[in-house]
Motif scaffolding. Structure first.
Motif, PDB file in Angstrom:
ATOM      1  N   TRP A 179       0.657  -1.092   0.063  1.00 35.05           N
ATOM      2  CA  TRP A 179      -0.181  -0.225   0.072  1.00 35.05           C
ATOM      3  C   TRP A 179       0.929   1.186   0.021  1.00 35.05           C
ATOM      4  CZ3 TRP A 179      -1.455   4.339   2.706  1.00 35.05           C
ATOM      5  CH2 TRP A 179      -2.387   5.336   2.118  1.00 35.05           C
ATOM      6  N   GLY A 180       0.324   2.072  -0.780  1.00 31.10           N
ATOM      7  CA  GLY A 180       1.175   3.476  -0.636  1.00 31.10           C
ATOM      8  C   GLY A 180       0.472   4.527  -1.747  1.00 31.10           C
ATOM      9  N   GLU A 181      -0.313   5.380  -0.934  1.00 33.79           N
ATOM     10  CA  GLU A 181      -0.676   6.615  -2.110  1.00 33.79           C
ATOM     11  C   GLU A 181      -0.618   7.705  -0.948  1.00 33.79           C
ATOM     12  OE1 GLU A 181      -3.080   8.470  -4.802  1.00 33.79           O
ATOM     13  OE2 GLU A 181      -1.685   7.192  -4.819  1.00 33.79           O
ATOM     14  N   TRP A 182       0.322   8.260  -0.905  1.00 35.11           N
ATOM     15  CA  TRP A 182       0.692   9.501   0.074  1.00 35.11           C
ATOM     16  C   TRP A 182       0.396  10.818  -0.138  1.00 35.11           C
ATOM     17  CZ3 TRP A 182       0.839   6.159   4.007  1.00 35.11           C
ATOM     18  CH2 TRP A 182       1.536   5.145   3.899  1.00 35.11           C
ATOM     19  N   GLY A 183      -0.360  10.792  -1.276  1.00 37.55           N
ATOM     20  CA  GLY A 183      -0.761  12.419  -1.759  1.00 37.55           C
ATOM     21  C   GLY A 183      -1.613  12.745  -0.592  1.00 37.55           C
ATOM     22  N   VAL A 184      -2.542  11.826   0.103  1.00 40.89           N
ATOM     23  CA  VAL A 184      -3.527  12.011   0.678  1.00 40.89           C
ATOM     24  C   VAL A 184      -3.009  12.820   2.032  1.00 40.89           C
ATOM     25  CG1 VAL A 184      -5.218  10.742   0.153  1.00 40.89           C
ATOM     26  CG2 VAL A 184      -3.647  10.000   1.914  1.00 40.89           C
ATOM     27  N   ASP A 185      -3.702  13.773   2.747  1.00 41.52           N
ATOM     28  CA  ASP A 185      -3.110  14.338   3.966  1.00 41.52           C
ATOM     29  C   ASP A 185      -3.844  14.001   5.048  1.00 41.52           C
ATOM     30  OD1 ASP A 185      -1.808  16.313   5.136  1.00 41.52           O
ATOM     31  OD2 ASP A 185      -3.155  17.994   5.024  1.00 41.52           O
ATOM     32  N   TYR A 186      -3.414  12.750   5.604  1.00 43.89           N
ATOM     33  CA  TYR A 186      -3.938  12.191   6.682  1.00 43.89           C
ATOM     34  C   TYR A 186      -3.424  12.419   8.108  1.00 43.89           C
ATOM     35  CZ  TYR A 186      -7.062   8.636   4.519  1.00 43.89           C
ATOM     36  OH  TYR A 186      -7.897   7.877   3.748  1.00 43.89           O
ATOM     37  N   SER A 187      -4.165  12.414   9.092  1.00 48.60           N
ATOM     38  CA  SER A 187      -3.746  12.355  10.404  1.00 48.60           C
ATOM     39  C   SER A 187      -3.062  11.318  10.747  1.00 48.60           C
ATOM     40  CB  SER A 187      -4.808  13.188  11.323  1.00 48.60           C
ATOM     41  OG  SER A 187      -5.752  11.760  11.433  1.00 48.60           O
ATOM     42  N   ALA A 188      -2.064  11.351  11.798  1.00 48.49           N
ATOM     43  CA  ALA A 188      -1.798  10.212  12.312  1.00 48.49           C
ATOM     44  C   ALA A 188      -2.892   9.204  12.845  1.00 48.49           C
ATOM     45  CB  ALA A 188      -0.673  10.637  13.538  1.00 48.49           C
ATOM     46  N   ASN A 189      -3.865   9.641  13.405  1.00 45.49           N
ATOM     47  CA  ASN A 189      -4.882   8.784  14.078  1.00 45.49           C
ATOM     48  C   ASN A 189      -5.448   7.944  12.897  1.00 45.49           C
ATOM     49  OD1 ASN A 189      -4.766   9.453  16.450  1.00 45.49           O
ATOM     50  ND2 ASN A 189      -6.306  11.018  16.502  1.00 45.49           N
ATOM     51  N   LYS A 190      -5.802   8.801  11.942  1.00 48.37           N
ATOM     52  CA  LYS A 190      -6.532   8.142  10.699  1.00 48.37           C
ATOM     53  C   LYS A 190      -5.556   7.143   9.993  1.00 48.37           C
ATOM     54  CE  LYS A 190      -9.818   9.595   7.197  1.00 48.37           C
ATOM     55  NZ  LYS A 190     -10.238  10.782   6.266  1.00 48.37           N
ATOM     56  N   MET A 191      -4.244   7.536   9.886  1.00 53.10           N
ATOM     57  CA  MET A 191      -3.185   6.698   9.305  1.00 53.10           C
ATOM     58  C   MET A 191      -3.256   5.434  10.133  1.00 53.10           C
ATOM     59  SD  MET A 191       0.139   7.774   7.314  1.00 53.10           S
ATOM     60  CE  MET A 191      -0.191   9.183   6.419  1.00 53.10           C
ATOM     61  N   ALA A 192      -3.317   5.497  11.492  1.00 54.20           N
ATOM     62  CA  ALA A 192      -3.121   4.299  12.068  1.00 54.20           C
ATOM     63  C   ALA A 192      -4.210   3.318  11.741  1.00 54.20           C
ATOM     64  CB  ALA A 192      -3.164   4.680  13.676  1.00 54.20           C
ATOM     65  N   ASP A 193      -5.529   3.896  11.813  1.00 53.05           N
ATOM     66  CA  ASP A 193      -6.656   3.121  11.180  1.00 53.05           C
ATOM     67  C   ASP A 193      -6.315   2.348   9.960  1.00 53.05           C
ATOM     68  OD1 ASP A 193      -8.018   3.955  13.379  1.00 53.05           O
ATOM     69  OD2 ASP A 193      -9.465   5.484  12.449  1.00 53.05           O
ATOM     70  N   LEU A 194      -5.953   3.261   8.928  1.00 51.27           N
ATOM     71  CA  LEU A 194      -5.491   2.630   7.464  1.00 51.27           C
ATOM     72  C   LEU A 194      -4.690   1.613   7.841  1.00 51.27           C
ATOM     73  CD1 LEU A 194      -6.290   2.853   4.630  1.00 51.27           C
ATOM     74  CD2 LEU A 194      -4.600   4.472   4.342  1.00 51.27           C
ATOM     75  N   ILE A 195      -3.634   1.577   8.383  1.00 49.33           N
ATOM     76  CA  ILE A 195      -2.363   0.768   8.728  1.00 49.33           C
ATOM     77  C   ILE A 195      -2.988  -0.704   9.382  1.00 49.33           C
ATOM     78  CG2 ILE A 195      -0.356   0.182   9.961  1.00 49.33           C
ATOM     79  CD1 ILE A 195       0.222   3.161   9.752  1.00 49.33           C
ATOM     80  N   GLN A 196      -3.975  -0.524  10.131  1.00 47.51           N
ATOM     81  CA  GLN A 196      -4.661  -1.517  10.994  1.00 47.51           C
ATOM     82  C   GLN A 196      -5.500  -2.233  10.127  1.00 47.51           C
ATOM     83  OE1 GLN A 196      -5.958  -0.194  14.899  1.00 47.51           O
ATOM     84  NE2 GLN A 196      -4.551  -2.086  15.524  1.00 47.51           N
ATOM     85  N   HIS A 197      -6.271  -1.493   9.346  1.00 48.90           N
ATOM     86  CA  HIS A 197      -7.020  -2.192   8.215  1.00 48.90           C
ATOM     87  C   HIS A 197      -6.569  -2.871   7.152  1.00 48.90           C
ATOM     88  CE1 HIS A 197     -10.704  -2.537   5.957  1.00 48.90           C
ATOM     89  NE2 HIS A 197     -10.212  -2.198   4.849  1.00 48.90           N
ATOM     90  N   CYS A 198      -5.058  -2.358   6.757  1.00 46.90           N
ATOM     91  CA  CYS A 198      -4.289  -3.002   5.605  1.00 46.90           C
ATOM     92  C   CYS A 198      -3.688  -4.335   6.255  1.00 46.90           C
ATOM     93  CB  CYS A 198      -3.197  -2.205   5.351  1.00 46.90           C
ATOM     94  SG  CYS A 198      -3.676  -0.766   4.035  1.00 46.90           S
ATOM     95  N   LEU A 199      -3.345  -4.306   7.543  1.00 53.73           N
ATOM     96  CA  LEU A 199      -2.831  -5.355   8.264  1.00 53.73           C
ATOM     97  C   LEU A 199      -3.773  -6.597   8.181  1.00 53.73           C
ATOM     98  CD1 LEU A 199      -0.257  -3.716  10.916  1.00 53.73           C
ATOM     99  CD2 LEU A 199       0.329  -4.714   8.694  1.00 53.73           C
ATOM    100  N   GLY A 200      -4.795  -6.261   8.590  1.00 50.32           N
ATOM    101  CA  GLY A 200      -6.148  -7.182   8.834  1.00 50.32           C
ATOM    102  C   GLY A 200      -6.306  -7.949   7.448  1.00 50.32           C
ATOM    103  N   LEU A 201      -5.855  -7.225   6.397  1.00 46.53           N
ATOM    104  CA  LEU A 201      -6.452  -7.742   5.109  1.00 46.53           C
ATOM    105  C   LEU A 201      -5.067  -8.528   4.527  1.00 46.53           C
ATOM    106  CD1 LEU A 201      -8.120  -4.634   3.268  1.00 46.53           C
ATOM    107  CD2 LEU A 201      -9.306  -6.832   4.060  1.00 46.53           C
TER     108      LEU A 201
END
Lengths: 282, 282, 282
Positions: free
Chosen positions: C3-25
């Motif tokens: 995974w890697g689309e880093w144009g988006v301006d995510y907060s650390a919180n939101k990014m943590a959610d995304l990371i966990q979602h990815c790992l779960g998948l």
């Protein structure tokens, strides 16, 4: 030299005549592909061979190609022009060619076009199977770029790359295709070695300029004929081309052999190159 | 650095002055070709050497090239600009260069252009003959693509590929030419290292943009001069370019040496690249 | 998949959610570059990792890139978009990435773009230093041509070349890039594996034709979804692509995994190729 112009719709009888005429001239290699004549020519050729009797097979070399799937009423399962270089397809195609040609071996089998989905190891496996079963003696490719050739040559032994080359289509001389083959001591087969339809019927300035130059040279070389000049031009390249002749006219086939002994003056060679490309060398 | 701009029509006297000026500056390599000055420059240079006396030869390296046949009144037998890399032509051309230059050896002989009719083994034979007879010490090529270089390098040892490279002509940096030489640890000679005529007299937007950038940088680097900036730019490439200088002006020859010790800031290097190409890097 | 689309301006919180979602998948590889988000994304990702706790690092692979200098207010010293593959820059950039990502090792470091000033031996030295100090485990490149890849691979071990490839951008399939990797048994990472922005929002005839073909195929394959069809198309290439997914939408990330088990019919593969290129195969 090799013969193979399979667009024509010949009867088996007429093809048998042509085969005998070629053999009489020492043109003993015949170039096929599964798809020629919309998957019909191999079969007609096989019938012609059958008429000529079994002894004729040993006097000739049969080349065929596989790997293209053509959209045609004879292949209703093909929805899109596409390639297939899977193990199963290569083997099935070669076996169908054997049956169509009424022979029990092919001298040479070529992958017709570079397939982006080609697994080189899988192609190598198919080739090995066909070789070990005695069905195909040698293998090669057609229309491959240098990197595509290298990819497959890394896995299996290739004896040729059949490519287009003539005075109106000189890419192979400059894009590394002939450089690679010369380095590896592999001789290309050449399709469209004269650029026939374009050369004789074309109308662009390049064609007119080339025809003018070739006619002048033909006159210089004892009226040997334009196609002989163009074939001699091709044969003079150090890579050692095997041209695949396209004509079905007995007279022109006879004359083509003259090219084997015609040495063009080096400057005349460059006059043809310059005329075909439209600019002098750098 | 190497000197070689042989379009100019110098007398032997004036050429002797120029040679001495170069030698005094530590520019000891002189780049020739049989065809320069329509086959006349080598001879004038030889007369100049003769005036300077025999001791001067040992202080210099002479490079020349062969393989192009030029249409000119001095070669009425040439009907078309063409190449000849036959064994006989290479040897005869090198021997004629020795006679013209009034020397008994060449330091380096180059095949001037890639000849589609080149037989690499035949070229290798010619080189070996010239080496064993003491007539030529090293061999190379000019204007070869990577696959053409590899074809010949497979048969004989090549010490350089002399190619065009400057900020307005950067193909070599991106098309594999320099990659190949860097991998093989072979240093290119560079003709047109500044893109002189185009750079100083051109009018396109690329030229204007580049001149603007180079003038700004020249001011930044102590007004070292535009040609010095451009030479330093070239010398900074890791492939290790040997530029062939074209100017005949003593002052500019003197200044050129400054490039050897000028290290451009990495970003300044990319400012020149961007200006020459008209777009920033990806 | 990565995974890697880093144009988006995510907060650390939101990014943590995304990371966990990815790992779960089972999407455990994350693709960075120093410059993403104008040199800001690695830092946010590092904060997210910190929030998730130390145990998460061992479950993931971190990839980052170096070598581009970007003009941005966060790097006022950069006057021109440029490259730097000097030893010092590579090491400093990797160390800054470690700090930003709040980790003590990178799984993979890539040279982001081919730098004409690259000294291959110097890059190899930097890689060796980073490897021996335990800071980086593997090395590779991105957007390199075959000759650029070979130049560096001659000096150091490279595990990938991350390149752009999708049905609207098929150069890699034909220009030797994939041929080289397949020969060397090296798997590419693929950026823009769907050609997302262009595919979903583009308006040219190529895009419309491709969308039409892909929608028809999606319907045929149980409405699996257009992006799944396009990913499966990419995964079917024998070179063994590792696609870098760009979407941040949980649903689309989930669906992407379906591509791993979707085998397209060979003819359907060519229908997509033909639609993307606008012409049938030769």
């Amino acid at each position: 030299m090799t013969w193979g112009e399979w667009g024509v719709d010949y009867s088996a009888n007429k093809m048998a005549d042509l085969i005998q005429h070629c053999l009489g001239l020492g043109i003993t290699t015949f170039d096929h592909a599964d798809i020629y004549g919309h998957y019909s020519t191999e079969e007609t050729f096989g019938e012609a061979l059958n008429q000529l009797g079994t002894s004729v097979r040993a006097q000739m070399q049969l080349v065929t190609k596989c790997g293209i799937n053509l959209k045609t009423h004879r292949r209703p399962d093909i929805r899109v022009k596409s390639y297939d270089s899977s193990r199963a397809h290569i083997i099935a195609s070669a076996e169908r060619s054997l049956k169509n040609l009424q022979t029990d071996y092919l001298d040479l089998l070529l992958i017709h076009r570079p397939d982006p989905l080609m697994h080189p190891a899988e192609v190598a496996e198919a080739f090995q199977h066909l070789k070990e079963s005695g069905k195909v003696r040698h293998f090669g490719v057609s229309n491959f770029t240098p990197s595509q050739f290298e990819l497959l040559a890394d896995c299996t032994s290739l004896v040729t790359n059949q490519v287009e080359c003539n005075a109106l289509h000189t890419d192979c001389l400059f894009d590394g295709t002939f450089d690679q083959l010369l380095t590896a001591d592999i001789r290309p087969m050449i399709w469209s070695p004269i650029g026939g339809a374009k050369y004789f019927n074309g109308e662009g300035t390049a064609v007119l300029r080339l025809r003018d130059a070739v006619q002048t040279l033909s006159a210089k070389y004892d009226d040997v004929g334009e196609d002989v000049i163009l074939l001699a031009w091709l044969l003079q390249h150090p890579v050692g081309c095997h041209p695949v002749l396209g004509t079905t006219k007995p007279k022109r086939l006879e004359k083509a052999r003259l090219a084997l002994n015609l040495q063009l003056d080096r400057q005349d060679w460059f006059i043809i190159l310059e005329a075909g490309r439209g600019h002098e060398v750098a």
